[in-house]
Design a protein around this motif. Structure first.
Motif, PDB file in Angstrom:
ATOM      1  N   ILE A  63       0.855  -1.176   0.000  1.00 24.38           N
ATOM      2  CA  ILE A  63       0.000   0.000   0.000  1.00 24.38           C
ATOM      3  C   ILE A  63       0.899   1.236   0.000  1.00 24.38           C
ATOM      4  O   ILE A  63       1.990   1.225   0.576  1.00 24.38           O
ATOM      5  CB  ILE A  63      -0.982   0.029   1.199  1.00 24.38           C
ATOM      6  CG1 ILE A  63      -0.260  -0.138   2.531  1.00 24.38           C
ATOM      7  CG2 ILE A  63      -2.036  -1.045   1.046  1.00 24.38           C
ATOM      8  CD1 ILE A  63      -1.174  -0.037   3.745  1.00 24.38           C
ATOM      9  N   ASP A  64       0.450   2.282  -0.691  1.00 24.94           N
ATOM     10  CA  ASP A  64       1.248   3.507  -0.749  1.00 24.94           C
ATOM     11  C   ASP A  64       1.062   4.297   0.540  1.00 24.94           C
ATOM     12  O   ASP A  64       0.017   4.250   1.169  1.00 24.94           O
ATOM     13  CB  ASP A  64       0.866   4.344  -1.973  1.00 24.94           C
ATOM     14  CG  ASP A  64      -0.596   4.729  -1.976  1.00 24.94           C
ATOM     15  OD1 ASP A  64      -0.895   5.883  -1.636  1.00 24.94           O
ATOM     16  OD2 ASP A  64      -1.438   3.877  -2.310  1.00 24.94           O
ATOM     17  N   ALA A  65       2.125   5.002   0.908  1.00 20.31           N
ATOM     18  CA  ALA A  65       2.087   5.807   2.133  1.00 20.31           C
ATOM     19  C   ALA A  65       2.997   7.019   1.954  1.00 20.31           C
ATOM     20  O   ALA A  65       3.882   7.031   1.108  1.00 20.31           O
ATOM     21  CB  ALA A  65       2.542   4.972   3.326  1.00 20.31           C
ATOM     22  N   ILE A  66       2.757   8.030   2.787  1.00 17.29           N
ATOM     23  CA  ILE A  66       3.602   9.226   2.813  1.00 17.29           C
ATOM     24  C   ILE A  66       3.904   9.528   4.277  1.00 17.29           C
ATOM     25  O   ILE A  66       3.003   9.577   5.118  1.00 17.29           O
ATOM     26  CB  ILE A  66       2.911  10.421   2.123  1.00 17.29           C
ATOM     27  CG1 ILE A  66       2.659  10.095   0.646  1.00 17.29           C
ATOM     28  CG2 ILE A  66       3.752  11.685   2.276  1.00 17.29           C
ATOM     29  CD1 ILE A  66       2.002  11.199  -0.144  1.00 17.29           C
ATOM     30  N   SER A  76       3.526  -2.976   3.609  1.00 17.26           N
ATOM     31  CA  SER A  76       2.573  -4.049   3.332  1.00 17.26           C
ATOM     32  C   SER A  76       1.304  -3.826   4.140  1.00 17.26           C
ATOM     33  O   SER A  76       1.328  -3.172   5.187  1.00 17.26           O
ATOM     34  CB  SER A  76       3.183  -5.415   3.651  1.00 17.26           C
ATOM     35  OG  SER A  76       3.452  -5.552   5.019  1.00 17.26           O
ATOM     36  N   GLU A  77       0.206  -4.357   3.622  1.00 17.27           N
ATOM     37  CA  GLU A  77      -1.049  -4.216   4.346  1.00 17.27           C
ATOM     38  C   GLU A  77      -0.913  -4.892   5.704  1.00 17.27           C
ATOM     39  O   GLU A  77      -0.207  -5.891   5.842  1.00 17.27           O
ATOM     40  CB  GLU A  77      -2.212  -4.789   3.540  1.00 17.27           C
ATOM     41  CG  GLU A  77      -2.078  -6.266   3.215  1.00 17.27           C
ATOM     42  CD  GLU A  77      -3.131  -6.753   2.241  1.00 17.27           C
ATOM     43  OE1 GLU A  77      -3.999  -5.977   1.846  1.00 17.27           O
ATOM     44  OE2 GLU A  77      -3.079  -7.928   1.883  1.00 17.27           O
ATOM     45  N   ASN A  79      -1.309  -7.109   9.005  1.00 18.24           N
ATOM     46  CA  ASN A  79      -1.816  -8.441   9.325  1.00 18.24           C
ATOM     47  C   ASN A  79      -1.392  -8.771  10.753  1.00 18.24           C
ATOM     48  O   ASN A  79      -1.087  -7.876  11.521  1.00 18.24           O
ATOM     49  CB  ASN A  79      -1.358  -9.479   8.293  1.00 18.24           C
ATOM     50  CG  ASN A  79       0.149  -9.640   8.231  1.00 18.24           C
ATOM     51  OD1 ASN A  79       0.868  -9.119   9.067  1.00 18.24           O
ATOM     52  ND2 ASN A  79       0.628 -10.335   7.235  1.00 18.24           N
ATOM     53  N   ASP A  80      -1.328 -10.038  11.079  1.00 15.74           N
ATOM     54  CA  ASP A  80      -1.062 -10.436  12.465  1.00 15.74           C
ATOM     55  C   ASP A  80       0.419 -10.417  12.843  1.00 15.74           C
ATOM     56  O   ASP A  80       0.773 -10.795  13.948  1.00 15.74           O
ATOM     57  CB  ASP A  80      -1.655 -11.818  12.733  1.00 15.74           C
ATOM     58  CG  ASP A  80      -1.097 -12.885  11.808  1.00 15.74           C
ATOM     59  OD1 ASP A  80      -0.349 -12.559  10.870  1.00 15.74           O
ATOM     60  OD2 ASP A  80      -1.431 -14.063  12.021  1.00 15.74           O
ATOM     61  N   THR A  81       1.312  -9.965  11.956  1.00 16.78           N
ATOM     62  CA  THR A  81       2.729  -9.893  12.294  1.00 16.78           C
ATOM     63  C   THR A  81       3.042  -8.536  12.921  1.00 16.78           C
ATOM     64  O   THR A  81       2.462  -7.526  12.533  1.00 16.78           O
ATOM     65  CB  THR A  81       3.614 -10.103  11.048  1.00 16.78           C
ATOM     66  OG1 THR A  81       3.328  -9.095  10.097  1.00 16.78           O
ATOM     67  CG2 THR A  81       3.400 -11.478  10.435  1.00 16.78           C
ATOM     68  N   PRO A  82       3.975  -8.496  13.874  1.00 18.52           N
ATOM     69  CA  PRO A  82       4.277  -7.222  14.545  1.00 18.52           C
ATOM     70  C   PRO A  82       5.015  -6.220  13.663  1.00 18.52           C
ATOM     71  O   PRO A  82       4.853  -5.023  13.808  1.00 18.52           O
ATOM     72  CB  PRO A  82       5.127  -7.633  15.739  1.00 18.52           C
ATOM     73  CG  PRO A  82       5.699  -8.955  15.371  1.00 18.52           C
ATOM     74  CD  PRO A  82       4.711  -9.611  14.450  1.00 18.52           C
ATOM     75  N   ASN A  83       5.852  -6.715  12.727  1.00  9.00           N
ATOM     76  CA  ASN A  83       6.615  -5.827  11.857  1.00  9.00           C
ATOM     77  C   ASN A  83       6.098  -5.921  10.430  1.00  9.00           C
ATOM     78  O   ASN A  83       5.470  -6.907  10.041  1.00  9.00           O
ATOM     79  CB  ASN A  83       8.102  -6.193  11.880  1.00  9.00           C
ATOM     80  CG  ASN A  83       8.712  -5.975  13.244  1.00  9.00           C
ATOM     81  OD1 ASN A  83       8.392  -5.015  13.925  1.00  9.00           O
ATOM     82  ND2 ASN A  83       9.582  -6.876  13.655  1.00  9.00           N
ATOM     83  N   ASP A  84       6.395  -4.920   9.638  1.00 10.29           N
ATOM     84  CA  ASP A  84       5.991  -4.907   8.243  1.00 10.29           C
ATOM     85  C   ASP A  84       6.614  -6.096   7.516  1.00 10.29           C
ATOM     86  O   ASP A  84       7.793  -6.387   7.677  1.00 10.29           O
ATOM     87  CB  ASP A  84       6.447  -3.599   7.599  1.00 10.29           C
ATOM     88  CG  ASP A  84       5.770  -3.348   6.278  1.00 10.29           C
ATOM     89  OD1 ASP A  84       5.917  -4.200   5.378  1.00 10.29           O
ATOM     90  OD2 ASP A  84       5.103  -2.329   6.134  1.00 10.29           O
ATOM     91  N   ASN A  85       5.810  -6.789   6.713  1.00 16.86           N
ATOM     92  CA  ASN A  85       6.295  -7.963   5.988  1.00 16.86           C
ATOM     93  C   ASN A  85       7.418  -7.640   5.009  1.00 16.86           C
ATOM     94  O   ASN A  85       8.245  -8.496   4.724  1.00 16.86           O
ATOM     95  CB  ASN A  85       5.148  -8.654   5.252  1.00 16.86           C
ATOM     96  CG  ASN A  85       4.301  -9.473   6.192  1.00 16.86           C
ATOM     97  OD1 ASN A  85       4.782 -10.423   6.790  1.00 16.86           O
ATOM     98  ND2 ASN A  85       3.045  -9.086   6.345  1.00 16.86           N
ATOM     99  N   LEU A  86       7.480  -6.422   4.499  1.00 12.60           N
ATOM    100  CA  LEU A  86       8.586  -6.045   3.616  1.00 12.60           C
ATOM    101  C   LEU A  86       9.937  -6.229   4.319  1.00 12.60           C
ATOM    102  O   LEU A  86      10.924  -6.600   3.689  1.00 12.60           O
ATOM    103  CB  LEU A  86       8.452  -4.582   3.184  1.00 12.60           C
ATOM    104  CG  LEU A  86       7.601  -4.297   1.971  1.00 12.60           C
ATOM    105  CD1 LEU A  86       7.453  -2.791   1.783  1.00 12.60           C
ATOM    106  CD2 LEU A  86       8.170  -4.928   0.726  1.00 12.60           C
ATOM    107  N   LEU A  87       9.977  -5.979   5.611  1.00 11.71           N
ATOM    108  CA  LEU A  87      11.229  -6.090   6.365  1.00 11.71           C
ATOM    109  C   LEU A  87      11.642  -7.543   6.558  1.00 11.71           C
ATOM    110  O   LEU A  87      12.780  -7.801   6.989  1.00 11.71           O
ATOM    111  CB  LEU A  87      11.099  -5.367   7.701  1.00 11.71           C
ATOM    112  CG  LEU A  87      10.812  -3.876   7.602  1.00 11.71           C
ATOM    113  CD1 LEU A  87      10.602  -3.283   8.980  1.00 11.71           C
ATOM    114  CD2 LEU A  87      11.915  -3.155   6.855  1.00 11.71           C
ATOM    115  N   ARG A  88      10.793  -8.482   6.235  1.00 13.97           N
ATOM    116  CA  ARG A  88      11.114  -9.905   6.346  1.00 13.97           C
ATOM    117  C   ARG A  88      11.737 -10.452   5.065  1.00 13.97           C
ATOM    118  O   ARG A  88      12.234 -11.575   5.047  1.00 13.97           O
ATOM    119  CB  ARG A  88       9.852 -10.702   6.678  1.00 13.97           C
ATOM    120  CG  ARG A  88       9.286 -10.371   8.052  1.00 13.97           C
ATOM    121  CD  ARG A  88       7.991 -11.081   8.350  1.00 13.97           C
ATOM    122  NE  ARG A  88       8.082 -12.513   8.120  1.00 13.97           N
ATOM    123  CZ  ARG A  88       7.039 -13.293   7.856  1.00 13.97           C
ATOM    124  NH1 ARG A  88       5.837 -12.771   7.778  1.00 13.97           N
ATOM    125  NH2 ARG A  88       7.192 -14.580   7.672  1.00 13.97           N
TER     126      ARG A  88
END
Length: 92
Positions: A63-66, A76-77, A79-88
């Motif tokens: 998702i886009d953000a500023i 990333s949208e 979900n149930d993970t504590p950190n953004d999935n991109l960082l994984r």
């Protein structure tokens, strides 16, 4: 399906806590597979293109953000993970 499979962090960043610390994102499923600046990916997603994070089983969408400082980025949208999935994703 367009997916992101790996990331490059901003210079000097070794332990990111936020998607803001990502500098480039690797896209597959596009005409020119490769690393793209996060601002280009932001604009691509904002135009309605769907990009998934290559993490199964859910493959969350970007998702886009500023930021509060006006910096364009994607995350990333939620979900149930504590950190953004991109960082994984793998880092290069």
């Amino acid at each position: 399906m367009i997916k992101t499979t790996k990331i490059r962090l901003k210079p000097g960043c070794t332990n990111p806590k936020s998607a803001l610390e990502i500098d480039q994102i690797y896209l597959v499923g596009v005409n020119h597979e490769g690393f793209y600046d996060k601002t280009l990916v932001h604009d691509f997603v904002k135009k309605g293109n769907i990009v998934h994070v290559d993490i199964s089983p859910h493959y969350p969408k970007l998702i886009d953000a500023i930021s509060s400082r006006g910096e364009k980025y994607v995350r990333s949208e939620p979900n149930d993970t504590p950190n953004d999935n991109l960082l994984r994703l793998p880092r290069v």
